[in-house]
Write a protein that holds these residues in place. Structure first.
Motif, PDB file in Angstrom:
ATOM      1  N   ARG A  86       0.828  -1.216   0.000  1.00  0.00           N
ATOM      2  CA  ARG A  86       0.000   0.000   0.000  1.00  0.00           C
ATOM      3  C   ARG A  86       0.855   1.254   0.000  1.00  0.00           C
ATOM      4  NH1 ARG A  86      -3.589  -2.863   4.135  1.00  0.00           N
ATOM      5  NH2 ARG A  86      -5.090  -3.919   2.790  1.00  0.00           N
ATOM      6  N   THR A  87       2.067   1.160   0.555  1.00  0.00           N
ATOM      7  CA  THR A  87       2.941   2.333   0.533  1.00  0.00           C
ATOM      8  C   THR A  87       3.628   2.477  -0.815  1.00  0.00           C
ATOM      9  OG1 THR A  87       3.425   1.625   2.766  1.00  0.00           O
ATOM     10  CG2 THR A  87       4.642   3.515   1.941  1.00  0.00           C
ATOM     11  N   TYR A 130      -8.419 -14.444 -10.196  1.00  0.00           N
ATOM     12  CA  TYR A 130      -8.561 -13.314 -11.105  1.00  0.00           C
ATOM     13  C   TYR A 130     -10.011 -13.041 -11.488  1.00  0.00           C
ATOM     14  CZ  TYR A 130      -3.601 -12.673 -11.695  1.00  0.00           C
ATOM     15  OH  TYR A 130      -2.290 -12.405 -11.458  1.00  0.00           O
ATOM     16  N   ASP A 131     -10.890 -14.055 -11.321  1.00  0.00           N
ATOM     17  CA  ASP A 131     -12.292 -13.779 -11.641  1.00  0.00           C
ATOM     18  C   ASP A 131     -12.977 -13.016 -10.520  1.00  0.00           C
ATOM     19  OD1 ASP A 131     -11.788 -15.933 -10.106  1.00  0.00           O
ATOM     20  OD2 ASP A 131     -13.462 -17.134 -10.819  1.00  0.00           O
ATOM     21  N   GLU A 132     -12.317 -12.881  -9.375  1.00  0.00           N
ATOM     22  CA  GLU A 132     -12.964 -12.192  -8.262  1.00  0.00           C
ATOM     23  C   GLU A 132     -12.501 -10.759  -8.101  1.00  0.00           C
ATOM     24  OE1 GLU A 132     -12.852 -14.383  -4.624  1.00  0.00           O
ATOM     25  OE2 GLU A 132     -13.165 -16.284  -5.665  1.00  0.00           O
ATOM     26  N   VAL A 133     -11.486 -10.381  -8.853  1.00  0.00           N
ATOM     27  CA  VAL A 133     -11.054  -8.985  -8.722  1.00  0.00           C
ATOM     28  C   VAL A 133     -11.516  -8.204  -9.944  1.00  0.00           C
ATOM     29  CG1 VAL A 133      -9.035  -9.427  -7.304  1.00  0.00           C
ATOM     30  CG2 VAL A 133      -8.835  -9.532  -9.760  1.00  0.00           C
ATOM     31  N   ASP A 134     -11.478  -6.913  -9.769  1.00  0.00           N
ATOM     32  CA  ASP A 134     -12.015  -6.013 -10.770  1.00  0.00           C
ATOM     33  C   ASP A 134     -10.840  -5.362 -11.502  1.00  0.00           C
ATOM     34  OD1 ASP A 134     -13.759  -4.445 -12.150  1.00  0.00           O
ATOM     35  OD2 ASP A 134     -13.708  -2.839 -10.644  1.00  0.00           O
ATOM     36  N   PHE A 135     -10.685  -5.681 -12.755  1.00  0.00           N
ATOM     37  CA  PHE A 135      -9.630  -5.009 -13.527  1.00  0.00           C
ATOM     38  C   PHE A 135     -10.015  -5.002 -14.996  1.00  0.00           C
ATOM     39  CE2 PHE A 135      -7.369  -8.486 -15.706  1.00  0.00           C
ATOM     40  CZ  PHE A 135      -7.907  -9.583 -15.056  1.00  0.00           C
ATOM     41  N   ASP A 136      -9.403  -4.102 -15.741  1.00  0.00           N
ATOM     42  CA  ASP A 136      -9.703  -3.971 -17.168  1.00  0.00           C
ATOM     43  C   ASP A 136      -8.549  -4.511 -17.981  1.00  0.00           C
ATOM     44  OD1 ASP A 136     -12.020  -2.597 -16.489  1.00  0.00           O
ATOM     45  OD2 ASP A 136     -10.880  -0.734 -16.283  1.00  0.00           O
ATOM     46  N   VAL A 137      -8.853  -4.801 -19.230  1.00  0.00           N
ATOM     47  CA  VAL A 137      -7.808  -5.218 -20.151  1.00  0.00           C
ATOM     48  C   VAL A 137      -7.594  -4.091 -21.151  1.00  0.00           C
ATOM     49  CG1 VAL A 137      -7.131  -6.913 -21.855  1.00  0.00           C
ATOM     50  CG2 VAL A 137      -8.466  -7.610 -19.901  1.00  0.00           C
ATOM     51  N   ARG A 179       1.265  -1.436 -22.328  1.00  0.00           N
ATOM     52  CA  ARG A 179       2.063  -1.840 -21.165  1.00  0.00           C
ATOM     53  C   ARG A 179       1.844  -0.878 -20.003  1.00  0.00           C
ATOM     54  NH1 ARG A 179       5.795  -4.064 -24.778  1.00  0.00           N
ATOM     55  NH2 ARG A 179       5.734  -6.315 -24.515  1.00  0.00           N
ATOM     56  N   LEU A 180       1.798   0.414 -20.325  1.00  0.00           N
ATOM     57  CA  LEU A 180       1.555   1.383 -19.254  1.00  0.00           C
ATOM     58  C   LEU A 180       0.189   1.145 -18.617  1.00  0.00           C
ATOM     59  CD1 LEU A 180       2.881   4.797 -20.529  1.00  0.00           C
ATOM     60  CD2 LEU A 180       3.754   3.434 -18.677  1.00  0.00           C
ATOM     61  N   GLY A 181      -0.803   0.845 -19.470  1.00  0.00           N
ATOM     62  CA  GLY A 181      -2.141   0.601 -18.939  1.00  0.00           C
ATOM     63  C   GLY A 181      -2.175  -0.630 -18.064  1.00  0.00           C
ATOM     64  N   GLU A 182      -1.509  -1.667 -18.508  1.00  0.00           N
ATOM     65  CA  GLU A 182      -1.522  -2.906 -17.735  1.00  0.00           C
ATOM     66  C   GLU A 182      -0.863  -2.742 -16.383  1.00  0.00           C
ATOM     67  OE1 GLU A 182      -0.088  -6.437 -19.421  1.00  0.00           O
ATOM     68  OE2 GLU A 182      -1.396  -6.284 -21.142  1.00  0.00           O
ATOM     69  N   LEU A 183       0.150  -1.899 -16.403  1.00  0.00           N
ATOM     70  CA  LEU A 183       0.856  -1.650 -15.154  1.00  0.00           C
ATOM     71  C   LEU A 183      -0.096  -1.071 -14.107  1.00  0.00           C
ATOM     72  CD1 LEU A 183       4.244  -0.128 -15.771  1.00  0.00           C
ATOM     73  CD2 LEU A 183       2.979   0.610 -13.842  1.00  0.00           C
ATOM     74  N   ARG A 184      -0.941  -0.159 -14.556  1.00  0.00           N
ATOM     75  CA  ARG A 184      -1.884   0.443 -13.612  1.00  0.00           C
ATOM     76  C   ARG A 184      -2.933  -0.581 -13.179  1.00  0.00           C
ATOM     77  NH1 ARG A 184      -0.932   5.221 -16.981  1.00  0.00           N
ATOM     78  NH2 ARG A 184       0.395   6.472 -15.635  1.00  0.00           N
ATOM     79  N   ALA A 231      -1.523  -2.671 -10.559  1.00  0.00           N
ATOM     80  CA  ALA A 231      -1.557  -1.983  -9.270  1.00  0.00           C
ATOM     81  C   ALA A 231      -2.933  -2.102  -8.637  1.00  0.00           C
ATOM     82  CB  ALA A 231      -1.181  -0.515  -9.464  1.00  0.00           C
ATOM     83  N   ARG A 232      -3.966  -1.983  -9.457  1.00  0.00           N
ATOM     84  CA  ARG A 232      -5.329  -2.137  -8.933  1.00  0.00           C
ATOM     85  C   ARG A 232      -5.530  -3.524  -8.345  1.00  0.00           C
ATOM     86  NH1 ARG A 232      -9.756  -0.893 -13.319  1.00  0.00           N
ATOM     87  NH2 ARG A 232     -11.228  -1.656 -11.784  1.00  0.00           N
ATOM     88  N   ILE A 233      -5.060  -4.535  -9.096  1.00  0.00           N
ATOM     89  CA  ILE A 233      -5.247  -5.906  -8.632  1.00  0.00           C
ATOM     90  C   ILE A 233      -4.547  -6.104  -7.292  1.00  0.00           C
ATOM     91  CG2 ILE A 233      -4.776  -8.310  -9.163  1.00  0.00           C
ATOM     92  CD1 ILE A 233      -4.983  -7.624 -12.085  1.00  0.00           C
ATOM     93  N   ILE A 234      -3.333  -5.566  -7.186  1.00  0.00           N
ATOM     94  CA  ILE A 234      -2.576  -5.782  -5.950  1.00  0.00           C
ATOM     95  C   ILE A 234      -3.320  -5.168  -4.769  1.00  0.00           C
ATOM     96  CG2 ILE A 234      -0.450  -5.196  -4.742  1.00  0.00           C
ATOM     97  CD1 ILE A 234       0.940  -5.280  -7.444  1.00  0.00           C
TER      98      ILE A 234
END
Lengths: 404, 204, 194
Positions: free
Chosen positions: A185-186, A251-258, A273-278, A281-284
């Motif tokens: 989180r930090t 992965y089916d339980e978290v909310d993320f976009d492709v 790649r930049l988008g996936e990186l973000r 971060a959301r998934i984490i």
């Protein structure tokens, strides 16, 4: 000087020009991998190209046939050395599929967190190195600085900066540290801030954009026929992500976009790649919220999991079990299986053949880079010589994986 | 100003640069041996050729990145991608049999004096790739001056290797190619080693 | 998931499909090597199949079996999200005549996979446009991934230096003790070693 034959027609009066042959690599400064490209040039335009790989062939598949199933993990680490944890998780899932093992929830979340951290480090390295090869050194330094933050977390968790060898069949080598969630989180906001700064420097830069936009295009149909996967395929607009199409872990339980691109050029690959990186971060952050703080990490299955150290020292049964597991290896049922996960560069598949003993009969990796590098020749043919560097950089070819 | 001593040069007369004169620097002059001066200059201005092949390249990036800033602090920052302009060859990563002729060629193209640093276990001895395609250590192909083991080595270990190399340059400006090896400062096998080295201790 | 594909394949080709199974959810069809290309073309073109992505192609060596090699092709349909594994068995005990039709004109993406399989396993792909070694160097003899190729048999391109040339031992014994053998190096900070 030779006399000019005046019988020639005017169109033939040009200077004779043979295509020039140029050799790029295998040790080339702008190629963060060992690949050799033999080019046939007409002026500065590439007429023909032959991409040669294999300069980092280390015999991964042969080495796997010598040890036990668990001893494959260190080799797996060094395949895609930019995101070793994803390979660890992928291989562990493949063996677990053959053993019909489902790891506990806590371990699944843990694997997701570590895997996505590795994905962040992969994309940071790729984009940073690509910018560096185009002359933008500062974003590279910032991305590496952000990558150090990722590596700090991974080091705290696994004990190694880069090659963790942390996966085990049926779990992980050790449970998560108490500080994991706080560290994530930090670090995540700090990483995203650095990414944004680097992005700001690059995407407002006329030179950088001009060298990326409209270069190295590939169509959806070609990309699929070439067996491209991962960010490179998604940059053409095909939303194929193993995490969405065939969810594994949680992965089916978290909310993320492709994130997908439109035209499949270098710019799209960079942006995807930049988008996936973000998204990672959301998934984490979601996984940090949902991972239970206690509970088992490893499955309770004496076939694959070593007994507790205390038991090994005190009881004969545990000693024997430990000895058998270490010396002979965990027995994997006879048969064959193909397991696929989303690696840093696309679908990372493991095709395992077992003869029922503790040693793999055949471990075949399906490296995502291999077909992607195969397409490099098509991308650069007809383009300019200088376009090789951004195109090659955006494909993110990883030698260890591509050359097995 | 007194003496400018290189960190490892303790023995008398090996490489000593003495700068005499007032502290104000008005009329100072320096005396030294020419080769010692050259060695001193060389060790602080190593031009590197990064021969990056594999996983260790990631740590190599980390080494040059802001946190460790490894090579710049020791005068080895500027990379030269032409072997003719460089004098320190970093072999970073596994060398496969297919790559070996390339490595040898690059080494031969470098001008004397030249040094080689084996970065990582694979370059040092082949690592755990004991198979049909991997060269078991670059010393089978080219001479090697400093080995930095680790898979991959931490940047701190690489810095240690770089300092070892600098020491080597000052002390053995000519000829001696005995290699240096980076080891942990607290050697974990020291207690075991005592047994094996009994004869040496008896002599001493 | 794509058991339907297996059924359709059996209905369409009959005897050509030698066996099928679905271990761990991976649907597998073993077909005769002669009809390899025909089956592949059908799998790509038939609208109910539409396997447009060749995910992987490799070979497995079973020295004790009679057709020695298994060629394994993994297919994926991006539109229908279904997978299929297709296998064919080729080769005698020596493995010299192992050959199968190339499917590069069905999917361009298998080009390098076939080269790799040829390189490491020694299987000839008939009709491949550019069948040469890809991972190993052209001078290499033999096919390293076969079970009868010794794992540590090297074929160096550059002759190794001898110990006389190097002037020092090249074996892999670690020098014991701190800085042993190095006439230079850092001071140790531990008095016990001095």
């Amino acid at each position: 000087m030779e006399p000019i034959d005046l019988d020639l027609e005017e169109s033939e009066l040009e200077l004779p020009s043979e295509p020039m042959h140029l050799n790029m690599g295998p040790s080339h400064p702008a190629m963060h991998g060992t690949v050799r490209i033999v080019l046939e040039l007409s002026g500065e335009t590439i007429v023909k190209s032959d991409v040669q790989i294999g300069y980092l062939h280390r015999g991964f598949e042969k080495m796997c046939e010598r040890g036990t199933w668990t001893q494959v993990f260190p080799y797996v680490d060094r395949l895609n050395y930019v995101s070793p944890m994803l390979n660890n998780v992928g291989y562990a899932l493949a063996v677990e599929k053959m053993c019909d093992i489902q790891v506990p929830d806590r371990c699944q979340w843990y694997r997701m967190i570590l895997g996505e951290l590795a994905r962040i480090s992969d994309h940071l390295t790729c984009n940073g190195a690509m910018a560096m090869e185009l002359g933008a050194f500062t974003p590279f330094l910032w991305y590496i600085k952000a990558r150090e933050m990722v590596w700090d977390i991974l080091e705290e968790e696994t004990g190694a900066r880069l090659t963790h060898s942390f996966g085990r069949i049926g779990g992980m080598a050790s449970p998560p540290t108490p500080a994991l969630k706080e560290m994530c989180r930090t670090a995540i906001p700090a990483i995203l801030k650095l990414v944004e700064e680097g992005e700001g420097m690059l995407l407002k830069n006329r030179i950088f954009i001009d060298r990326l936009e409209g270069i190295g295009n590939i169509s959806q149909k070609d990309a699929i026929a070439l067996s491209w996967t991962g960010p490179c395929l998604r940059s053409t607009g095909v939303p194929y992500d193993v995490r969405k199409a065939h969810p594994y872990l949680k992965y089916d339980e978290v909310d993320f976009d492709v994130p997908v691109g439109t035209s499949g050029d270098n710019m799209d690959r960079f942006l995807v790649r930049l988008g996936e990186l973000r998204q990672s971060a959301r998934i984490i952050l979601q996984a940090c919220d949902r991972m239970p703080d206690d509970g088992p990490v490893n499955v309770d299955d004496p076939r694959v999991i070593l007994p507790a150290k205390g038991d090994v020292y005190t009881t004969i049964e545990a000693t024997i079990q430990h000895f058998k597991l270490v010396m002979e290896g965990a027995k994997v049922p006879k048969g064959e299986c193909y397991s696929y996960t989303e690696g840093g560069n696309g679908e990372l598949g493991f095709y395992l053949v077992s003869d029922g003993t503790g040693t793999p009969w055949r471990v075949r990796i399906r490296p995502p880079c291999f077909p992607i590098t195969q397409g490099l020749s098509d991308l650069i043919n007809g383009g300019m010589l200088s376009d090789i560097v951004p195109t090659f950089g955006s494909l993110n070819m990883i030698g260890g994986e591509c050359d097995h | 100003m007194g003496e400018l001593k290189s960190p490892g040069a303790a023995a008398e007369g090996t490489s000593k640069i003495t700068i005499e004169g007032g502290a104000s620097g008005t009329s100072g002059f320096a005396t030294t041996k020419l080769d010692a001066l050259l060695a001193w200059a060389r060790k602080w201005s190593l031009f590197k050729y990064p021969f990056v092949t594999a996983c260790c390249g990631m740590e190599f990036m980390a080494l040059t990145s802001p946190r460790f800033d490894g090579s710049a602090r020791f005068g080895a920052e500027a990379p030269r991608f032409s072997p003719r302009q460089s004098d320190l060859l970093w072999v970073v990563g596994t060398i496969s049999q297919r790559q070996a002729p390339v490595l040898k060629r690059i080494y031969e193209q470098m001008m004397e004096p030249k040094w080689v640093l084996a970065f990582g276990t694979c370059a040092s001895c082949g690592g755990f790739y004991d198979n049909y395609t991997t060269v078991p250590g670059i010393d089978k192909i080219i001479p090697c001056d400093v080995y930095v083991p680790g898979c991959p080595p931490r940047p701190e270990a690489v810095l240690d290797g770089l300092i070892l190399l600098q020491d080597k340059i000052t002390k053995n400006a000519t000829g001696d190619r005995r290699p240096g090896i980076v080891k942990p400062r607290e050697d974990p096998i020291r207690d075991l080693v005592k047994l094996r080295r009994k004869d040496k201790e008896d002599n001493a | 998931m794509s058991v339907r594909a297996l059924e359709a394949l059996k209905n369409r080709f009959g005897d050509v499909v030698v066996e099928t199974h679905s271990d761990w959810g991976d649907d597998t069809a073993v077909v005769k090597a002669e009809s390899w290309k025909e089956v592949c073309r059908f799998l790509r073109d038939d609208p109910s199949m539409a396997f447009d992505m060749p995910v992987d192609l490799c070979a497995v060596d079973f020295p004790e079996r009679s057709p020695r090699f298994e060629i394994v092709l993994h297919l994926y349909s991006v539109g229908k999200r279904q997978r299929l594994r297709l296998k064919a068995r080729v080769g005698d005990a020596e493995g010299d005549d192992a050959a199968i039709d190339s499917v590069t004109d069905v999917w361009v993406g298998v080009n390098w996979y076939e080269r790799e399989t040829y390189d490491l396993m020694g299987i000839q792909f008939k009709g491949h446009p550019d069948l040469r070694r890809i991972l190993m160097y052209p001078e290499f003899e033999g096919h390293p991934l076969r079970k009868d190729y010794p794992a540590n048999k090297t074929q160096p391109l550059v002759p190794y230096r001898t110990e006389e040339e190097a002037g020092l031992t090249l074996d892999k014994q670690a020098p014991f003790g701190i800085d042993e053998g190095m006439p230079f190096g850092r001071r140790t900070f531990d008095e016990r070693d001095n």
